[in-house]
Scaffold this motif. Structure first.
Motif, PDB file in Angstrom:
ATOM      1  N   GLN A 117       0.833  -1.201   0.000  1.00 37.38           N
ATOM      2  CA  GLN A 117       0.000   0.000   0.000  1.00 37.38           C
ATOM      3  C   GLN A 117       0.870   1.255   0.000  1.00 37.38           C
ATOM      4  O   GLN A 117       0.638   2.193  -0.777  1.00 37.38           O
ATOM      5  CB  GLN A 117      -0.949   0.011   1.197  1.00 37.38           C
ATOM      6  CG  GLN A 117      -1.916   1.187   1.175  1.00 37.38           C
ATOM      7  CD  GLN A 117      -2.999   1.085   2.234  1.00 37.38           C
ATOM      8  OE1 GLN A 117      -3.056   0.123   3.002  1.00 37.38           O
ATOM      9  NE2 GLN A 117      -3.867   2.073   2.297  1.00 37.38           N
ATOM     10  N   ASP A 120       2.531   1.616  -3.347  1.00 35.72           N
ATOM     11  CA  ASP A 120       1.627   2.125  -4.369  1.00 35.72           C
ATOM     12  C   ASP A 120       1.526   3.654  -4.285  1.00 35.72           C
ATOM     13  O   ASP A 120       1.568   4.343  -5.312  1.00 35.72           O
ATOM     14  CB  ASP A 120       0.244   1.488  -4.190  1.00 35.72           C
ATOM     15  CG  ASP A 120      -0.740   1.954  -5.246  1.00 35.72           C
ATOM     16  OD1 ASP A 120      -0.586   1.554  -6.414  1.00 35.72           O
ATOM     17  OD2 ASP A 120      -1.657   2.723  -4.905  1.00 35.72           O
ATOM     18  N   ARG A 121       1.425   4.176  -3.067  1.00 34.11           N
ATOM     19  CA  ARG A 121       1.363   5.633  -2.897  1.00 34.11           C
ATOM     20  C   ARG A 121       2.664   6.281  -3.378  1.00 34.11           C
ATOM     21  O   ARG A 121       2.650   7.314  -4.054  1.00 34.11           O
ATOM     22  CB  ARG A 121       1.106   5.993  -1.427  1.00 34.11           C
ATOM     23  CG  ARG A 121      -0.293   5.649  -0.926  1.00 34.11           C
ATOM     24  CD  ARG A 121      -0.594   6.368   0.382  1.00 34.11           C
ATOM     25  NE  ARG A 121       0.348   5.976   1.432  1.00 34.11           N
ATOM     26  CZ  ARG A 121       0.135   4.989   2.309  1.00 34.11           C
ATOM     27  NH1 ARG A 121      -0.986   4.280   2.246  1.00 34.11           N
ATOM     28  NH2 ARG A 121       1.028   4.717   3.243  1.00 34.11           N
ATOM     29  N   TRP A 194     -10.240  -4.712  -9.881  1.00 33.38           N
ATOM     30  CA  TRP A 194     -10.550  -3.295  -9.748  1.00 33.38           C
ATOM     31  C   TRP A 194     -12.045  -3.012  -9.846  1.00 33.38           C
ATOM     32  O   TRP A 194     -12.480  -1.894  -9.612  1.00 33.38           O
ATOM     33  CB  TRP A 194      -9.825  -2.487 -10.823  1.00 33.38           C
ATOM     34  CG  TRP A 194      -8.339  -2.411 -10.619  1.00 33.38           C
ATOM     35  CD1 TRP A 194      -7.578  -3.133  -9.733  1.00 33.38           C
ATOM     36  CD2 TRP A 194      -7.430  -1.559 -11.318  1.00 33.38           C
ATOM     37  NE1 TRP A 194      -6.260  -2.796  -9.847  1.00 33.38           N
ATOM     38  CE2 TRP A 194      -6.137  -1.828 -10.821  1.00 33.38           C
ATOM     39  CE3 TRP A 194      -7.574  -0.613 -12.338  1.00 33.38           C
ATOM     40  CZ2 TRP A 194      -5.001  -1.178 -11.291  1.00 33.38           C
ATOM     41  CZ3 TRP A 194      -6.439   0.038 -12.810  1.00 33.38           C
ATOM     42  CH2 TRP A 194      -5.166  -0.230 -12.282  1.00 33.38           C
ATOM     43  N   THR A 201     -13.942  -1.057  -7.191  1.00 33.84           N
ATOM     44  CA  THR A 201     -13.320  -1.377  -5.909  1.00 33.84           C
ATOM     45  C   THR A 201     -12.969  -0.084  -5.195  1.00 33.84           C
ATOM     46  O   THR A 201     -12.382   0.826  -5.784  1.00 33.84           O
ATOM     47  CB  THR A 201     -12.041  -2.209  -6.135  1.00 33.84           C
ATOM     48  OG1 THR A 201     -12.393  -3.391  -6.870  1.00 33.84           O
ATOM     49  CG2 THR A 201     -11.398  -2.606  -4.822  1.00 33.84           C
ATOM     50  N   ARG A 202     -13.346   0.007  -3.921  1.00 31.21           N
ATOM     51  CA  ARG A 202     -13.141   1.250  -3.182  1.00 31.21           C
ATOM     52  C   ARG A 202     -11.738   1.304  -2.583  1.00 31.21           C
ATOM     53  O   ARG A 202     -11.254   0.345  -2.007  1.00 31.21           O
ATOM     54  CB  ARG A 202     -14.182   1.380  -2.061  1.00 31.21           C
ATOM     55  CG  ARG A 202     -15.604   1.542  -2.574  1.00 31.21           C
ATOM     56  CD  ARG A 202     -16.562   1.793  -1.447  1.00 31.21           C
ATOM     57  NE  ARG A 202     -17.934   1.963  -1.911  1.00 31.21           N
ATOM     58  CZ  ARG A 202     -18.965   2.233  -1.112  1.00 31.21           C
ATOM     59  NH1 ARG A 202     -18.784   2.353   0.188  1.00 31.21           N
ATOM     60  NH2 ARG A 202     -20.174   2.370  -1.630  1.00 31.21           N
ATOM     61  N   TYR A 203     -11.130   2.478  -2.746  1.00 29.71           N
ATOM     62  CA  TYR A 203      -9.790   2.718  -2.212  1.00 29.71           C
ATOM     63  C   TYR A 203      -9.893   3.306  -0.813  1.00 29.71           C
ATOM     64  O   TYR A 203     -10.706   4.201  -0.589  1.00 29.71           O
ATOM     65  CB  TYR A 203      -9.039   3.677  -3.127  1.00 29.71           C
ATOM     66  CG  TYR A 203      -7.630   3.971  -2.672  1.00 29.71           C
ATOM     67  CD1 TYR A 203      -6.571   3.155  -3.060  1.00 29.71           C
ATOM     68  CD2 TYR A 203      -7.360   5.048  -1.828  1.00 29.71           C
ATOM     69  CE1 TYR A 203      -5.269   3.409  -2.635  1.00 29.71           C
ATOM     70  CE2 TYR A 203      -6.065   5.307  -1.396  1.00 29.71           C
ATOM     71  CZ  TYR A 203      -5.034   4.486  -1.806  1.00 29.71           C
ATOM     72  OH  TYR A 203      -3.757   4.734  -1.371  1.00 29.71           O
ATOM     73  N   PRO A 204      -9.059   2.848   0.137  1.00 33.83           N
ATOM     74  CA  PRO A 204      -8.094   1.747   0.014  1.00 33.83           C
ATOM     75  C   PRO A 204      -8.603   0.419   0.561  1.00 33.83           C
ATOM     76  O   PRO A 204      -8.002  -0.614   0.350  1.00 33.83           O
ATOM     77  CB  PRO A 204      -6.935   2.249   0.870  1.00 33.83           C
ATOM     78  CG  PRO A 204      -7.623   2.979   1.988  1.00 33.83           C
ATOM     79  CD  PRO A 204      -8.851   3.619   1.376  1.00 33.83           C
ATOM     80  N   PHE A 207      -9.163  -2.839  -1.691  1.00 33.89           N
ATOM     81  CA  PHE A 207      -8.051  -3.402  -2.450  1.00 33.89           C
ATOM     82  C   PHE A 207      -7.280  -4.387  -1.575  1.00 33.89           C
ATOM     83  O   PHE A 207      -7.350  -4.339  -0.350  1.00 33.89           O
ATOM     84  CB  PHE A 207      -7.134  -2.294  -2.972  1.00 33.89           C
ATOM     85  CG  PHE A 207      -7.712  -1.564  -4.148  1.00 33.89           C
ATOM     86  CD1 PHE A 207      -7.522  -2.028  -5.439  1.00 33.89           C
ATOM     87  CD2 PHE A 207      -8.483  -0.413  -3.973  1.00 33.89           C
ATOM     88  CE1 PHE A 207      -8.070  -1.371  -6.538  1.00 33.89           C
ATOM     89  CE2 PHE A 207      -9.033   0.256  -5.053  1.00 33.89           C
ATOM     90  CZ  PHE A 207      -8.829  -0.232  -6.343  1.00 33.89           C
ATOM     91  N   TRP A 209      -3.757  -5.726  -0.340  1.00 35.47           N
ATOM     92  CA  TRP A 209      -2.401  -5.201  -0.260  1.00 35.47           C
ATOM     93  C   TRP A 209      -1.378  -6.279   0.101  1.00 35.47           C
ATOM     94  O   TRP A 209      -0.463  -6.051   0.892  1.00 35.47           O
ATOM     95  CB  TRP A 209      -2.354  -4.057   0.750  1.00 35.47           C
ATOM     96  CG  TRP A 209      -3.333  -2.967   0.443  1.00 35.47           C
ATOM     97  CD1 TRP A 209      -4.497  -2.704   1.101  1.00 35.47           C
ATOM     98  CD2 TRP A 209      -3.252  -2.001  -0.620  1.00 35.47           C
ATOM     99  NE1 TRP A 209      -5.138  -1.634   0.532  1.00 35.47           N
ATOM    100  CE2 TRP A 209      -4.402  -1.181  -0.534  1.00 35.47           C
ATOM    101  CE3 TRP A 209      -2.318  -1.751  -1.614  1.00 35.47           C
ATOM    102  CZ2 TRP A 209      -4.628  -0.128  -1.414  1.00 35.47           C
ATOM    103  CZ3 TRP A 209      -2.550  -0.704  -2.495  1.00 35.47           C
ATOM    104  CH2 TRP A 209      -3.686   0.092  -2.386  1.00 35.47           C
ATOM    105  N   LEU A 220      -1.784   0.727  -8.741  1.00 34.74           N
ATOM    106  CA  LEU A 220      -3.081   1.260  -9.137  1.00 34.74           C
ATOM    107  C   LEU A 220      -2.952   2.449 -10.081  1.00 34.74           C
ATOM    108  O   LEU A 220      -1.929   3.126 -10.127  1.00 34.74           O
ATOM    109  CB  LEU A 220      -3.862   1.703  -7.897  1.00 34.74           C
ATOM    110  CG  LEU A 220      -4.119   0.635  -6.819  1.00 34.74           C
ATOM    111  CD1 LEU A 220      -4.921   1.237  -5.676  1.00 34.74           C
ATOM    112  CD2 LEU A 220      -4.828  -0.568  -7.402  1.00 34.74           C
ATOM    113  N   ASN A 222      -5.860   5.685 -11.392  1.00 39.24           N
ATOM    114  CA  ASN A 222      -7.181   6.203 -11.027  1.00 39.24           C
ATOM    115  C   ASN A 222      -8.170   5.947 -12.160  1.00 39.24           C
ATOM    116  O   ASN A 222      -8.400   6.785 -13.020  1.00 39.24           O
ATOM    117  CB  ASN A 222      -7.105   7.695 -10.710  1.00 39.24           C
ATOM    118  CG  ASN A 222      -8.381   8.192 -10.042  1.00 39.24           C
ATOM    119  OD1 ASN A 222      -9.444   7.579 -10.188  1.00 39.24           O
ATOM    120  ND2 ASN A 222      -8.285   9.277  -9.310  1.00 39.24           N
TER     121      ASN A 222
END
Length: 242
Positions: A117, A120-121, A194, A201-204, A207, A209, A220, A222
């Motif tokens: 996670q 990904d950010r 997704w 699929t709602r973040y986060p 998902f 991880w 990911l 957007n």
């Protein structure tokens, strides 16, 4: 229940030897190699020493198997394994190349730790760095900016994801799946987790991880802004040039 004698990973490791294990790590299917790496890491000092020899042999060929072997050595609770990693692979097993002098070592560290996670950010942050100061300030990228990304940087980011996820994650994985659907986005979304039915699929929280996620689940993009960004990523010349 005992495993079938036809299972290529069923042979007990105590009866194996260095030469045999190295041969299997170089010749078996990737799935079997990944299983063998885990068995060797779990078998004690002799197994860890085999993984060290394997990494020295394959240091110029980063792969899912190489990445898992390195990750397990890096996290092994032995002084010899830690010293080996620091001496031979202080920067990891993926060359951190960048045309814009961007530092990808923090991303590598997160992926080695399997903190997907946070990785990904950070991947998005690195893409914004590639796009420039305006993208850094807005904290997301336009699809028109993707074409200007250096191929070497996208390959570095992709290799980090691919090598440290046992081959499950990365843009090249998503591209392969997308091409396999005939470039059909509506078939791709549920395949990579997704979208389910008509629901994104709602973040986060929705998902996954970890490595139980579907193949291609990460990193990911957007998708709520449409397909233009991910389409630009998957069609980038980085994936077709030699």
């Amino acid at each position: 229940m005992s495993r079938s004698t036809t299972d290529p990973t069923s042979a007990p490791l105590p009866g194996s030897d260095l030469v045999t294990d190295l041969r299997r790590l170089n010749t078996e299917s990737e799935k079997t190699q990944l299983q063998l790496v885990q068995q060797l890491a779990d078998s004690g000092d002799s197994g860890l020493e085999t993984l060290m020899e394997f990494l020295l042999e394959r240091s110029q060929q980063p792969s899912a198997t190489v990445g898992k072997a390195y990750r397990l050595l890096r996290t092994a609770d032995t002084a010899k394994a830690k010293e080996f990693c620091q001496t031979h692979f202080p920067q990891g097993v993926v060359p951190l190349q960048s045309a814009q002098a961007i530092d990808y070592s923090p991303l590598q560290d997160l992926l080695i730790r399997q903190d997907f996670q946070a990785a990904d950010r950070l991947t998005l942050e690195k893409l914004c760095e590639l796009a420039g100061e305006t993208a850094i300030q807005r904290k997301w990228i336009y699809f028109t900016e993707v074409d200007g990304f250096p191929a070497v940087d996208l390959k570095t980011i992709n290799s980090l994801w691919l090598v440290y996820s046992e081959g499950k994650f990365g843009y090249s994985v998503q591209r392969e799946l997308w091409l396999g659907t005939g470039k059909n986005w509506e078939k791709l979304w549920p395949m990579i987790g997704w979208k389910s039915g008509n629901n994104w699929t709602r973040y986060p929280q929705e998902f996954t991880w970890d490595l139980s996620a579907p193949k291609g689940h990460l990193p990911l993009s957007n998708q709520l802004r449409g397909v233009r960004v991910i389409a630009a990523m998957l069609m980038h010349p980085a994936w077709t040039e030699k």
